[in-house]
Motif scaffolding. Sequence first.
Motif, short mmCIF file in Angstrom:
data_model
loop_
_atom_site.label_atom_id
_atom_site.label_comp_id
_atom_site.label_asym_id
_atom_site.label_seq_id
_atom_site.Cartn_x
_atom_site.Cartn_y
_atom_site.Cartn_z
N ALA A 1 0.88 -1.38 -0.09
CA ALA A 1 -0.08 -0.09 0.02
C ALA A 1 0.86 1.19 -0.12
O ALA A 1 0.34 2.18 -0.67
CB ALA A 1 -0.98 0.21 1.31
N GLU B 1 -4.12 0.53 -8.31
CA GLU B 1 -5.15 -0.38 -8.08
C GLU B 1 -4.78 -1.51 -6.97
O GLU B 1 -5.60 -1.69 -5.99
CB GLU B 1 -5.89 -1.23 -9.20
CG GLU B 1 -7.46 -1.89 -8.89
CD GLU B 1 -7.79 -2.45 -10.02
OE1 GLU B 1 -8.99 -3.33 -9.93
OE2 GLU B 1 -7.85 -2.35 -11.18
N GLU C 1 -4.27 0.49 -3.74
CA GLU C 1 -5.36 0.98 -3.25
C GLU C 1 -6.19 -0.14 -2.40
O GLU C 1 -6.66 0.02 -1.38
CB GLU C 1 -6.11 1.71 -4.21
CG GLU C 1 -7.26 2.37 -3.53
CD GLU C 1 -8.28 3.31 -4.38
OE1 GLU C 1 -9.33 3.65 -3.93
OE2 GLU C 1 -7.84 3.38 -5.65
N ALA D 1 -4.49 -1.02 0.76
CA ALA D 1 -4.72 -0.07 1.65
C ALA D 1 -6.05 0.00 2.13
O ALA D 1 -6.42 -0.19 3.54
CB ALA D 1 -4.35 1.20 1.35
N ARG D 2 -7.39 -0.39 1.49
CA ARG D 2 -8.51 -0.41 1.96
C ARG D 2 -8.60 -1.60 2.74
O ARG D 2 -9.50 -1.77 3.54
CB ARG D 2 -9.33 -0.50 0.58
CG ARG D 2 -9.38 0.72 -0.14
CD ARG D 2 -9.99 2.07 0.57
NE ARG D 2 -9.92 3.08 -0.52
CZ ARG D 2 -9.73 4.54 0.00
NH1 ARG D 2 -9.80 4.68 1.44
NH2 ARG D 2 -9.70 5.31 -0.75
N SER E 1 -0.84 2.48 5.28
CA SER E 1 -1.88 2.44 4.45
C SER E 1 -2.36 3.85 3.88
O SER E 1 -2.42 4.10 2.69
CB SER E 1 -2.96 1.34 4.66
OG SER E 1 -2.44 0.14 4.86
N ARG E 2 -2.24 4.67 4.92
CA ARG E 2 -2.90 6.08 4.78
C ARG E 2 -1.77 6.75 4.15
O ARG E 2 -2.14 7.59 3.01
CB ARG E 2 -3.10 6.64 6.12
CG ARG E 2 -3.79 7.97 5.95
CD ARG E 2 -5.13 8.17 5.63
NE ARG E 2 -6.07 7.62 6.47
CZ ARG E 2 -7.34 7.66 6.32
NH1 ARG E 2 -8.02 8.12 5.20
NH2 ARG E 2 -8.22 6.99 7.07
N LEU F 1 -2.19 5.86 0.50
CA LEU F 1 -3.28 6.62 -0.22
C LEU F 1 -3.03 8.19 -0.43
O LEU F 1 -3.33 8.65 -1.47
CB LEU F 1 -4.44 6.51 0.72
CG LEU F 1 -5.15 4.73 0.60
CD1 LEU F 1 -6.01 4.59 1.70
CD2 LEU F 1 -5.47 4.37 -0.84
N MET G 1 -0.95 8.61 -3.55
CA MET G 1 -1.80 8.21 -4.75
C MET G 1 -2.45 9.40 -5.07
O MET G 1 -2.75 10.01 -6.18
CB MET G 1 -2.58 7.08 -4.82
CG MET G 1 -1.83 5.76 -5.04
SD MET G 1 -2.63 4.31 -4.77
CE MET G 1 -3.08 3.97 -3.02
N ALA G 2 -3.34 10.16 -3.91
CA ALA G 2 -3.96 11.29 -4.19
C ALA G 2 -3.15 12.28 -4.68
O ALA G 2 -3.55 13.17 -5.67
CB ALA G 2 -4.36 11.77 -2.84
N ALA H 1 -9.55 13.35 -2.29
CA ALA H 1 -8.84 12.15 -1.27
C ALA H 1 -7.66 13.08 -0.59
O ALA H 1 -7.28 12.60 0.47
CB ALA H 1 -8.31 11.31 -2.30
N HIS I 1 -7.00 12.72 3.42
CA HIS I 1 -5.68 12.07 4.13
C HIS I 1 -5.03 13.23 4.79
O HIS I 1 -4.22 13.02 5.51
CB HIS I 1 -5.00 11.35 2.75
CG HIS I 1 -5.56 10.39 2.36
ND1 HIS I 1 -5.99 9.36 2.83
CD2 HIS I 1 -6.23 10.21 0.94
CE1 HIS I 1 -6.79 8.49 2.10
NE2 HIS I 1 -6.91 9.17 0.91
#
Length: 194
Positions: free
Chosen positions: A16, A33, A36, A39-40, A56-57, A60, A63-64, A72, A76
Amino acid sequence: MHRAPPGPDIEHAIPAITIPAVARVNGNQEQFEIAENAARIVLSSPFGTPLMVLLSRVGLGLMAVQQLDVAAAREHYSALQSAKGVMIWLISGDRLLGLLAHTMSNLEPAIAHFEDAEAFCRKSGYRPELAWTCSDHAETLLRRNEPGDRAKAISLLDEALTLTKALGMEPLTGRVVALRKMKEATSRPTPSLP
């Protein structure tokens, strides 16, 4: 990760954060993908440890930034306020907050976060992270474009270039050189027409 059962574990938290961190260097977002989803899985579990949730956060958040996803980034940014003043995997929490703020077009807080990240990296000796921070800070200053921003951006780009060359950080060296060229092209006077 695919061999491990879905859960809030290291097998999911590492992809992640690592996939988006590598994509920040090489620009390849093809595996976002996977990152994500990993992480989810971690974030959806009530049993996630603070470290697995943080990794994980951060993934994300990265990625944002790379996808220019303002909603996003806002989510975050709020969730990662506890990351100030620490190094998380391969990125300082302050630089990530600066990147998220930049993505949201909140340039003043972004610059403050980058300044905090620079101070942290200088004190801690994180030279590769300092090079990235100088580059990101310079890009934000160039975007803001207030008096004194160009001169400070050039100084930061020079420092980043010195560091990247000394450390063999070729992808970032290329990025810094491109930023310098872009800055130089926009600062040249336009020839007057006859």
